[in-house]
Design an enzyme around this catalytic site. Structure first.
Site, PDB file in Angstrom:
ATOM      1  N   LYS A   1      22.296   0.167  33.066  1.00 16.22           N
ATOM      2  CA  LYS A   1      23.068  -0.291  34.233  1.00 16.22           C
ATOM      3  C   LYS A   1      24.456   0.347  34.230  1.00 16.22           C
ATOM      4  CE  LYS A   1      20.496  -4.604  34.469  1.00 16.22           C
ATOM      5  NZ  LYS A   1      20.384  -6.016  34.060  1.00 16.22           N
TER       6      LYS A   1
ATOM      7  N   GLN B   1      23.749 -10.876  31.170  1.00 18.05           N
ATOM      8  CA  GLN B   1      22.395 -10.441  30.821  1.00 18.05           C
ATOM      9  C   GLN B   1      21.618 -11.573  30.148  1.00 18.05           C
ATOM     10  OE1 GLN B   1      21.014  -7.309  31.575  1.00 18.05           O
ATOM     11  NE2 GLN B   1      19.121  -8.205  30.835  1.00 18.05           N
TER      12      GLN B   1
ATOM     13  N   ASP C   1      23.552 -10.702  40.645  1.00 20.94           N
ATOM     14  CA  ASP C   1      22.165 -10.931  40.225  1.00 20.94           C
ATOM     15  C   ASP C   1      21.467 -11.920  41.169  1.00 20.94           C
ATOM     16  OD1 ASP C   1      21.095  -9.469  38.152  1.00 20.94           O
ATOM     17  OD2 ASP C   1      21.996 -10.688  36.559  1.00 20.94           O
TER      18      ASP C   1
END
Ligand code: NAD
Length: 294
Positions: free
Chosen positions: A52, A96, A119
């Protein structure tokens, strides 16, 4: 059979975003800034976060990686989240998953500012998504929708069977594909570990979205001729003969199923790269929204 080439499409999307970033720079505007918080040293998470951050650099975004030790306390992580919420330089950030067991994941996700939640995991964004309102759509289902759109896969009135009911893939994709619009308007059945006689259901599917994480789970005798296959699964299978000690495989027995399919995503090179592209897209959207708000 046509391959739904997520690698190719994700590169197209990244190129499109890079053009927009270059234009922002020309106008003297601040470029999007994505931060990623990683707690601990889980191998797969390190790979995802690394990729990412690399993608951000490639397309001209700013990026910050906050790597915290495994033993970080929940309250220290929440302090970090608060700091990111308050930092005007950060447009969007991700925490994450999975987090270490001693940290309450839900508590952390609830603490993320919905305006920076690229997200799309915060209930505010999830709720807005379910109500057809503008929001951040979780990157994996967003990537699946975009892949279907760009290949003009006909989903309207088709029967889509989703395998898996997770909050990050199965549940949101079942909502999105049942909504109105392109790559949607589908009749959706969501299945899970308690589903009885799954095969009788997948055999009725025009489209199968598989997100359970069991290698080679979906076999040729479970699908009909002409089916569209979206394989979300990513499993690392130990393999001493490979330099890195494992190989990556999906949920679908590709060799068996692909001859019956009209479209199929490979693993790797299908949904995985699309997920990263859509996270970047969400970060661009976050930047644009913040810019508009002044
Ligand atoms: P999860 O691991 O949280 O849950 C698995 C789901 O599968 C559950 O809802 C469970 O009910 C269902 N399931 C388990 N056994 C089943 C069975 N026999 N029949 C039917 N359903 C069954 O799900 P997840 O987090 O969505 O992950 C699923 C897979 O997708 C994993 O391999 C993960 O690595 C992968 N994944 C890939 C991406 C990507 O970018 N491509 C993103 C997220 C997850």
């Amino acid at each position: 059979m046509e391959i739904l080439d997520g690698k190719k499409v994700s590169n197209q999307i990244k190129d499109e975003i890079a053009v927009e970033v270059a234009q922002m720079k020309e106008r003297g505007e601040k470029v999007p800034h994505l931060a990623a918080v990683l707690v601990g040293n889980d191998g797969a998470s390190l790979t995802y976060v690394g990729s990412k951050v690399r993608s951000c650099k490639k397309i001209g975004f700013e990026s910050t990686l906050i790597h915290l030790p495994e033993e970080t306390s929940e309250s220290d992580l929440l302090t970090q989240v608060k700091a990111l919420n308050e930092n005007p330089d950060i447009d969007g950030y991700i925490v994450q998953l999975p987090l270490p067991k001693h940290i309450d994941e839900q508590k952390v996700l609830m603490a993320v500012d919905p305006d920076k939640d690229v997200d799309g995991f915060h209930p505010t964004n999830f709720g807005k998504m379910a109500l057809d309102m503008e929001s951040f759509i979780p990157a994996t289902p967003y990537g699946i929708m975009e892949l279907l759109r760009r290949y003009n896969v006909d989903t309207s009135g088709k029967h889509t069977v989703v395998i898996g009911r997770s909050h990050i893939v199965g549940r949101p994709i079942s909502i999105l594909m049942s909504q109105k619009g392109k790559a949607a308007d589908s009749t959706v059945t969501i299945t899970h570990s308690r589903t009885k006689d799954l095969k009788s259901i997948t055999l009725q599917a025009d489209i199968v979205v598989s997100a359970l994480g069991v290698p080679d789970f979906l076999k040729a005798d479970m699908v009909k001729e002409g089916v569209v296959i979206i394989d979300v699964g990513i499993t690392r299978v130990p393999d001493e003969s490979r330099e890195r000690g494992y190989y990556i495989t999906g949920d679908v027995d590709f060799d068996e199923v692909s001859p019956k399919a009209s479209y199929i995503t490979p693993v790797p090179g299908g949904v995985g790269p699309m997920t990263i592209a859509m996270l970047l897209k969400n970060t661009l959207l976050a930047r644009e929204r913040h810019h508009k708000m002044g």
